[in-house]
Design an enzyme around this catalytic site. Sequence first.
Site, PDB file in Angstrom:
ATOM      1  N   THR A  67      49.868  57.096  49.581  1.00 28.95           N
ATOM      2  CA  THR A  67      50.829  57.940  48.291  1.00 28.95           C
ATOM      3  C   THR A  67      52.316  57.351  48.543  1.00 28.95           C
ATOM      4  O   THR A  67      52.176  56.252  49.246  1.00 28.95           O
ATOM      5  CB  THR A  67      50.631  59.414  48.634  1.00 28.95           C
ATOM      6  OG1 THR A  67      51.479  60.157  47.363  1.00 28.95           O
ATOM      7  CG2 THR A  67      51.221  60.010  49.857  1.00 28.95           C
ATOM      8  N   LYS A  71      51.843  52.520  47.734  1.00 27.77           N
ATOM      9  CA  LYS A  71      50.684  52.045  46.922  1.00 27.77           C
ATOM     10  C   LYS A  71      50.892  50.518  46.696  1.00 27.77           C
ATOM     11  O   LYS A  71      49.771  49.834  46.820  1.00 27.77           O
ATOM     12  CB  LYS A  71      50.358  52.782  45.727  1.00 27.77           C
ATOM     13  CG  LYS A  71      49.939  54.116  45.880  1.00 27.77           C
ATOM     14  CD  LYS A  71      50.063  54.947  44.480  1.00 27.77           C
ATOM     15  CE  LYS A  71      49.467  56.591  44.821  1.00 27.77           C
ATOM     16  NZ  LYS A  71      49.395  57.066  43.585  1.00 27.77           N
ATOM     17  N   ASP A  83      38.970  46.064  40.694  1.00 26.74           N
ATOM     18  CA  ASP A  83      39.687  45.910  39.378  1.00 26.74           C
ATOM     19  C   ASP A  83      40.810  47.004  39.288  1.00 26.74           C
ATOM     20  O   ASP A  83      41.853  46.608  38.761  1.00 26.74           O
ATOM     21  CB  ASP A  83      39.007  45.952  38.134  1.00 26.74           C
ATOM     22  CG  ASP A  83      38.116  44.613  38.030  1.00 26.74           C
ATOM     23  OD1 ASP A  83      38.540  43.768  38.417  1.00 26.74           O
ATOM     24  OD2 ASP A  83      37.280  44.585  37.047  1.00 26.74           O
ATOM     25  N   GLY A 135      56.062  54.393  36.503  1.00 28.88           N
ATOM     26  CA  GLY A 135      55.953  54.346  38.169  1.00 28.88           C
ATOM     27  C   GLY A 135      54.748  53.853  38.402  1.00 28.88           C
ATOM     28  O   GLY A 135      53.734  53.374  37.833  1.00 28.88           O
ATOM     29  N   GLY A 136      54.550  54.271  39.846  1.00 29.11           N
ATOM     30  CA  GLY A 136      53.101  53.815  40.661  1.00 29.11           C
ATOM     31  C   GLY A 136      52.069  54.388  39.782  1.00 29.11           C
ATOM     32  O   GLY A 136      50.999  53.998  39.484  1.00 29.11           O
ATOM     33  N   ASN A 157      59.008  54.882  28.875  1.00 28.79           N
ATOM     34  CA  ASN A 157      60.018  55.159  30.273  1.00 28.79           C
ATOM     35  C   ASN A 157      61.453  55.087  29.991  1.00 28.79           C
ATOM     36  O   ASN A 157      61.916  54.453  29.267  1.00 28.79           O
ATOM     37  CB  ASN A 157      59.353  53.836  31.102  1.00 28.79           C
ATOM     38  CG  ASN A 157      59.880  54.252  32.796  1.00 28.79           C
ATOM     39  OD1 ASN A 157      59.763  55.452  33.015  1.00 28.79           O
ATOM     40  ND2 ASN A 157      60.399  53.471  33.524  1.00 28.79           N
TER      41      ASN A 157
HETATM   42  P1  NDP Z   1      57.555  56.523  40.770  1.00 26.52           P
HETATM   43  O1  NDP Z   1      58.497  57.066  41.721  1.00 26.52           O
HETATM   44  O2  NDP Z   1      56.554  55.365  41.229  1.00 26.52           O
HETATM   45  O3  NDP Z   1      57.771  56.585  39.422  1.00 26.52           O
HETATM   46  C1  NDP Z   1      58.921  57.617  38.904  1.00 26.52           C
HETATM   47  C2  NDP Z   1      58.572  57.698  37.338  1.00 26.52           C
HETATM   48  O4  NDP Z   1      59.451  58.765  36.906  1.00 26.52           O
HETATM   49  C3  NDP Z   1      59.447  56.354  36.812  1.00 26.52           C
HETATM   50  O5  NDP Z   1      58.804  56.204  35.481  1.00 26.52           O
HETATM   51  C4  NDP Z   1      60.899  56.921  36.753  1.00 26.52           C
HETATM   52  O6  NDP Z   1      61.543  56.370  35.594  1.00 26.52           O
HETATM   53  C5  NDP Z   1      60.593  58.284  35.949  1.00 26.52           C
HETATM   54  N1  NDP Z   1      61.498  59.509  36.217  1.00 26.52           N
HETATM   55  C6  NDP Z   1      62.009  59.981  37.407  1.00 26.52           C
HETATM   56  N2  NDP Z   1      63.157  60.797  37.197  1.00 26.52           N
HETATM   57  C7  NDP Z   1      63.084  61.039  35.977  1.00 26.52           C
HETATM   58  C8  NDP Z   1      63.978  61.617  35.038  1.00 26.52           C
HETATM   59  N3  NDP Z   1      64.921  62.486  35.484  1.00 26.52           N
HETATM   60  N4  NDP Z   1      63.850  61.314  33.539  1.00 26.52           N
HETATM   61  C9  NDP Z   1      62.893  60.529  33.177  1.00 26.52           C
HETATM   62  N5  NDP Z   1      62.179  59.864  33.888  1.00 26.52           N
HETATM   63  C10 NDP Z   1      62.069  59.861  35.153  1.00 26.52           C
HETATM   64  O7  NDP Z   1      56.460  57.698  40.978  1.00 26.52           O
HETATM   65  P2  NDP Z   1      54.931  58.000  40.547  1.00 26.52           P
HETATM   66  O8  NDP Z   1      54.557  57.268  39.414  1.00 26.52           O
HETATM   67  O9  NDP Z   1      54.093  57.787  41.898  1.00 26.52           O
HETATM   68  O10 NDP Z   1      54.739  59.530  40.407  1.00 26.52           O
HETATM   69  C11 NDP Z   1      54.980  60.193  39.137  1.00 26.52           C
HETATM   70  C12 NDP Z   1      54.536  61.531  39.059  1.00 26.52           C
HETATM   71  O11 NDP Z   1      53.200  61.722  39.033  1.00 26.52           O
HETATM   72  C13 NDP Z   1      55.068  62.419  40.363  1.00 26.52           C
HETATM   73  O12 NDP Z   1      55.840  63.563  39.966  1.00 26.52           O
HETATM   74  C14 NDP Z   1      53.800  62.686  41.324  1.00 26.52           C
HETATM   75  O13 NDP Z   1      53.687  63.643  42.095  1.00 26.52           O
HETATM   76  C15 NDP Z   1      52.544  62.642  40.202  1.00 26.52           C
HETATM   77  N6  NDP Z   1      51.374  62.180  40.637  1.00 26.52           N
HETATM   78  C16 NDP Z   1      50.348  62.839  40.722  1.00 26.52           C
HETATM   79  C17 NDP Z   1      49.202  62.446  40.811  1.00 26.52           C
HETATM   80  C18 NDP Z   1      47.879  63.352  40.591  1.00 26.52           C
HETATM   81  O14 NDP Z   1      46.893  62.974  41.336  1.00 26.52           O
HETATM   82  N7  NDP Z   1      47.780  64.485  39.837  1.00 26.52           N
HETATM   83  C19 NDP Z   1      48.916  61.221  41.420  1.00 26.52           C
HETATM   84  C20 NDP Z   1      50.077  60.393  41.511  1.00 26.52           C
HETATM   85  C21 NDP Z   1      51.406  60.621  41.138  1.00 26.52           C
HETATM   86  P3  NDP Z   1      62.309  55.204  35.794  1.00 26.52           P
HETATM   87  O15 NDP Z   1      61.462  53.720  36.094  1.00 26.52           O
HETATM   88  O16 NDP Z   1      63.266  54.934  34.469  1.00 26.52           O
HETATM   89  O17 NDP Z   1      63.124  55.272  37.070  1.00 26.52           O
END
Ligand code: NDP
Length: 279
Positions: A67, A71, A83, A135-136, A157
């Site tokens: 996590t 990743k 893939d 994000g991830g 984004n």
């Molecule tokens: P990352 O840290 O890799 O990416 C965060 C993302 O959120 C980026 O796109 C970032 O934008 C955006 N972001 C953060 N803060 C803000 C804000 N205040 N306003 C707008 N955009 C914002 O996190 P992950 O992609 O890994 O995770 C994203 C969410 O998904 C998390 O909350 C996580 O808990 C959830 N998740 C749930 C899973 C499930 O199984 N249900 C699995 C994986 C994740 P920017 O690029 O502009 O910084």
Amino acid sequence: MDQDAALIRLAVLGNPVKHSHSPWIHSRFASEAGLDVDYSAIEVDADHLSRVLLKLADEGARGCNLTLPHKQEAFKLANRAGDSARIPGSANTLVFESPSRWRAENTDGPGLVQDVLHNHSISLAERSVCVLGAGGAAAGILYDLLLQRPANLTLLNRNPERAKALAQRLEAHGRIQAGGLNATAVPGGFDLLIHATAAGHRGTGPVLSDDLFATDAVCYDLNYGAAHEELSLWCSERGITCHDGLGMLVEQAAASFEIWTGYRPQSLPVIEALRDRVG
Ligand code: NDP
């Protein structure tokens, strides 16, 4: 006979990771499958990831989940990849085929699609779909969304360059329109909005706007628990159905469990029990 011979060692590695529901979910799966599984949560920082993985693989673990923030690095450390991990360049699952031969997989996309299609009966084919966040988590779901042949797929984004770079990475597999959060929606709005930002953890309020939604559109939030509350309220004030990401969490775990053990657990009872647990 070695008493531990049948023990399947697994783990989730992250930072932070103590909040993780994965050990509980996998213990439920193991009971159902009648397997002896030791699934632990290991907090590890980026500098120590490869050392901890080497140790786990060396000690005979069958694999692990990854996590935040591991990743992408886990994907790079693997010798080969399916893939769903290779295309986004990120892995939430490693399989230790031998101590020195690791396979990367990503079950986030299959988990999301399983929850959306089968648990919530929301079709994706020929629908207008928007993913918010690049994000991830977003990286892990886009390929599987494209496989469902939506009418169009848009990635928005806060940092539009990050969205464009991710869309480009996937361009061989389908067209993804990418832009910033204020980009205009497709005419008529999106049928499904998938919220994949971490904004809910930061209490900064939902990043959606009304004009993104088509009539009868549905919202799916990858977040759950407290991080889902603001968006859930925002949607309910507008009469929009909004599902949380608990189902995806369990479904991605079920897909990983099947990869490691060959046994596909029943996910619905675990989703229900987890919902009671999370409150
Ligand atoms: P990352 O840290 O890799 O990416 C965060 C993302 O959120 C980026 O796109 C970032 O934008 C955006 N972001 C953060 N803060 C803000 C804000 N205040 N306003 C707008 N955009 C914002 O996190 P992950 O992609 O890994 O995770 C994203 C969410 O998904 C998390 O909350 C996580 O808990 C959830 N998740 C749930 C899973 C499930 O199984 N249900 C699995 C994986 C994740 P920017 O690029 O502009 O910084």
